[in-house]
Enzyme design. Structure first.
Site, PDB file in Angstrom:
ATOM      1  CE1 TYR A  22      15.960 127.640 -66.966  1.00 40.44           C
ATOM      2  CE2 TYR A  22      16.079 128.363 -64.605  1.00 40.44           C
ATOM      3  CZ  TYR A  22      15.383 128.283 -65.507  1.00 40.44           C
ATOM      4  OH  TYR A  22      14.441 128.437 -66.021  1.00 40.44           O
ATOM      5  CB  VAL A  25      26.777 120.542 -59.465  1.00 41.49           C
ATOM      6  CG1 VAL A  25      28.153 120.351 -57.590  1.00 41.49           C
ATOM      7  CG2 VAL A  25      25.933 121.708 -59.088  1.00 41.49           C
ATOM      8  CG  ASP A 129      14.982 127.851 -53.184  1.00 42.92           C
ATOM      9  OD1 ASP A 129      14.238 127.790 -53.312  1.00 42.92           O
ATOM     10  OD2 ASP A 129      15.809 127.681 -54.205  1.00 42.92           O
TER      11      ASP A 129
HETATM   12  N1  LIG Z   1      28.860 122.614 -52.755  1.00 45.19           N
HETATM   13  C1  LIG Z   1      28.744 121.137 -53.033  1.00 45.19           C
HETATM   14  N2  LIG Z   1      28.952 120.925 -53.471  1.00 45.19           N
HETATM   15  C2  LIG Z   1      28.461 119.154 -53.729  1.00 45.19           C
HETATM   16  N3  LIG Z   1      27.139 119.291 -54.271  1.00 45.19           N
HETATM   17  C3  LIG Z   1      27.331 120.536 -54.125  1.00 45.19           C
HETATM   18  C4  LIG Z   1      27.142 121.640 -54.580  1.00 45.19           C
HETATM   19  N4  LIG Z   1      26.592 122.422 -54.640  1.00 45.19           N
HETATM   20  C5  LIG Z   1      25.593 121.833 -55.161  1.00 45.19           C
HETATM   21  N5  LIG Z   1      25.559 120.089 -55.220  1.00 45.19           N
HETATM   22  C6  LIG Z   1      24.919 119.545 -55.537  1.00 45.19           C
HETATM   23  O1  LIG Z   1      23.841 119.431 -56.913  1.00 45.19           O
HETATM   24  C7  LIG Z   1      22.556 119.728 -56.513  1.00 45.19           C
HETATM   25  C8  LIG Z   1      22.019 121.291 -57.518  1.00 45.19           C
HETATM   26  O2  LIG Z   1      22.708 121.882 -57.446  1.00 45.19           O
HETATM   27  P1  LIG Z   1      22.284 123.801 -57.133  1.00 45.19           P
HETATM   28  O3  LIG Z   1      21.349 123.700 -55.741  1.00 45.19           O
HETATM   29  O4  LIG Z   1      22.461 124.564 -56.771  1.00 45.19           O
HETATM   30  O5  LIG Z   1      21.668 123.817 -58.265  1.00 45.19           O
HETATM   31  P2  LIG Z   1      20.453 124.445 -58.757  1.00 45.19           P
HETATM   32  O6  LIG Z   1      19.971 124.355 -60.307  1.00 45.19           O
HETATM   33  O7  LIG Z   1      20.564 125.882 -58.015  1.00 45.19           O
HETATM   34  O8  LIG Z   1      19.219 123.494 -57.948  1.00 45.19           O
HETATM   35  P3  LIG Z   1      17.367 124.422 -57.433  1.00 45.19           P
HETATM   36  O9  LIG Z   1      17.075 124.107 -59.385  1.00 45.19           O
HETATM   37  O10 LIG Z   1      17.444 124.203 -57.009  1.00 45.19           O
HETATM   38  O11 LIG Z   1      18.000 125.907 -57.558  1.00 45.19           O
HETATM   39  C9  LIG Z   1      22.455 119.755 -54.911  1.00 45.19           C
HETATM   40  O12 LIG Z   1      21.388 119.664 -54.745  1.00 45.19           O
HETATM   41  C10 LIG Z   1      23.000 119.036 -54.630  1.00 45.19           C
HETATM   42  O13 LIG Z   1      23.098 117.830 -54.568  1.00 45.19           O
END
Ligand SMILES: Nc1ncnc2c1ncn2[C@@H]1O[C@H](COP(=O)(O)OP(=O)(O)OP(=O)(O)O)[C@@H](O)[C@H]1O
Length: 508
Positions: A22, A25, A129
């Site tokens: 969703y 970043v 997770d």
């Molecule tokens: N603080 C950060 N610094 C650098 N890269 C980041 C950071 N946070 C997230 N990312 C990058 O963004 C990607 C997606 O972030 P995140 O996993 O938090 O999203 P999500 O939508 O919650 O993912 P998921 O579908 O796995 O639950 C991570 O795999 C990483 O590559």
């Protein structure tokens, strides 16, 4: 919870660094020059999980947990500002550099992760997770655990057992079975992550996530694919994390004392080397991706809000990220269903599952009786639903054609004799759903001699009901069908072109 100030007055958004199911970043820069990571979720996305993530991150202060800075709401988007980890996730690193990790690098990574997990568990939090995609690396070679969207704050010792949560291939058997689970579910996921770090992929990643859940639940845990390639210590570490019996699974604290992790503690320099060696490559990759894809970030964000294609590009949610299914969602449907059925419905992958399940006897072998029965009921209801859709599609044409054929076959109109009102009103209504009965009812509305040739067999119940009504205007002839004939005389040959004719005559 979050500020209503305009985040764009404080932060400049730069390149896209990652995306989940969703959220997107971005790398960002505060006006004081500090580089940050900004996770943005449009209001149509999983805002609840971002709010949860904010809550949990706010409460965490630890060297191995990504640091929270603040959150904002702007134009239907929720912004979460946090510490920027230049290396991104370990999985990004492996993909970008096409590198495989050595055993000592893996041990060093897992040592930091375990420190983070130990802190979380001591503070009654479960991450739920843990996976390589949520393990980040900063410029100093420090590992940070990220993505707390599905983490749980424990009030009691045991977690709410009704919630299926996480990313399927990393889920522990107890979570999949919806048994009571506790913080040790993170240790299971850590074991899967260890395999992922060693082999590039977690076990069962090549099969459908729903089937993977079956496999995890029903098969003995998969260790390293080629155990002989790795040390005994590493094999033992993986095996101990992947104990099916939760009571036998070690805690983070215990694992920190394991020989494999102790070795990792000595090897921290490896992580510094890792980031130093690959930083340029990662930067180049990100910039080329950004230049190639993005003209400007604003356009991208508005696209993100509107574009369905982008969401579809990652396939079903279960395949690309975290999935949360709460018990209430299932119960609101008035029944407790199997996890995979819920998944199927939620992720709209019913057809895929049906096709895959039907073509794979092994998968059915893996189900217990109860699951088989539930799956059977599920297939029946799916089939009924599809049949009714097909009927809706074809019936209007069939009816129209039947009418046309009929009117051509009996051209002489019969003279109307009695008006419709003469049909006794006291008679019960026909509550019969078949097409044939509809035809009969239509004919009853017309004051004329009725002769209907129905090219297929009327349900005997329908005829029985018609007879029972004893409407004087209707005479029902005996029905004869090939099957009926065969039943009375099994030796008789039935002409395959035989068409059953049922004549219903009006008496007026
Ligand atoms: N603080 C950060 N610094 C650098 N890269 C980041 C950071 N946070 C997230 N990312 C990058 O963004 C990607 C997606 O972030 P995140 O996993 O938090 O999203 P999500 O939508 O919650 O993912 P998921 O579908 O796995 O639950 C991570 O795999 C990483 O590559």
């Amino acid at each position: 919870m979050y500020s209503n100030q305009d985040p764009e007055e404080q932060f400049e958004l730069n390149e896209l660094i990652g995306e989940g199911a969703y959220a997107k970043v971005y790398k960002g820069r505060h006006k004081n020059g500090q580089i940050v990571a900004i996770k943005i979720v449009p209001s149509t996305g999983e805002i609840q999980s971002l709010i949860k993530e904010i809550q949990i991150l706010k409460e965490c202060q630890h060297a191995h947990i990504v640091q929270y800075y603040g959150s904002f709401y702007k134009d239907g988007n929720l912004w979460l500002v946090m510490e920027y980890c230049v290396g991104g996730s370990i999985i990004d690193l492996l993909k970008i550099t096409q590198k495989t990790l050595t055993e000592s690098e893996i041990a060093a990574i897992l040592y930091h992760v375990l420190l983070g997990i130990e802190y979380l568990h001591a503070n009654k939090k479960i991450h739920r997770d843990i996976k390589a995609g949520n393990i980040l690396l900063d410029e100093k070679g420090t590992i940070k655990i990220a993505d707390f969207g599905v983490a749980a704050q424990l009030i009691y010792t045991n977690a709410d057992k009704g919630t299926v949560i996480g990313t399927p291939v990393y889920m522990s058997p107890e979570v999949i079975s919806k048994n009571r689970y506790n913080h040790l579910t993170d240790i299971w996921s850590l074991g899967v992550t260890a395999i992922e770090l060693a082999e590039g992929k977690p076990p069962y990643s090549h099969i459908h996530p729903v089937r993977a859940m079956f496999a995890i639940k029903n098969n003995p845990p998969q260790g390293l694919t080629n155990p002989e390639k790795w040390s005994k210590e590493f094999n033992d570490f993986v095996k101990s994390c992947l104990r099916v019996q939760v009571s036998e699974r070690p805690s983070a604290q215990q694992l920190l004392q394991s020989p494999f992790i102790k070795q990792g503690k000595q090897d921290q320099k490896k992580l510094v080397n890792l980031i130093e060696n690959f930083l340029n490559q990662i930067d180049e990759y990100r910039q080329s991706k950004t230049q190639g894809n993005l003209e400007n970030i604003q356009t991208l964000i508005s696209k993100q809000e509107n574009s369905e294609d982008e969401e579809q590009s990652c396939g079903t949610v279960v395949e690309c990220g975290t999935l949360v299914i709460k018990e209430e969602e299932v119960q609101s449907k008035g029944e407790k269903e199997l996890d995979f059925v819920t998944y199927a419905k939620k992720e709209k992958i019913i057809n895929e599952i049906i096709d895959e399940q039907l073509s794979d006897e092994q998968q059915m072998e893996n189900m217990n009786q109860d699951e088989r029965k539930k799956f059977l009921a599920f297939l029946h209801s799916q089939m009924e639903e599809e049949i009714s859709k097909v009927k809706q599609k074809y019936m209007p044409k069939i009816e129209m054609l039947t009418q046309k054929i009929k009117s051509n076959e009996s051209p002489e109109p019969t003279k109307p004799t009695k008006p419709l009102q003469q049909i006794p009103q006291t008679k019960p209504q026909l509550l019969i759903q078949t097409q044939q009965s509809q035809q009969v009812q239509q004919q009853l509305q017309q004051p004329q001699k009725i002769e209907v040739a129905v090219p297929f067999q009327v349900n005997p119940e329908v005829l029985q009901k018609l007879s029972n009504l004893k409407i004087p205007q209707i005479k029902i002839q005996n029905v004869s069908s090939p099957t009926a004939q065969l039943r009375s005389n099994p030796k008789q040959k039935v002409n395959p072109e035989y068409q059953v004719k049922q004549n219903i005559h009006s008496n007026y």
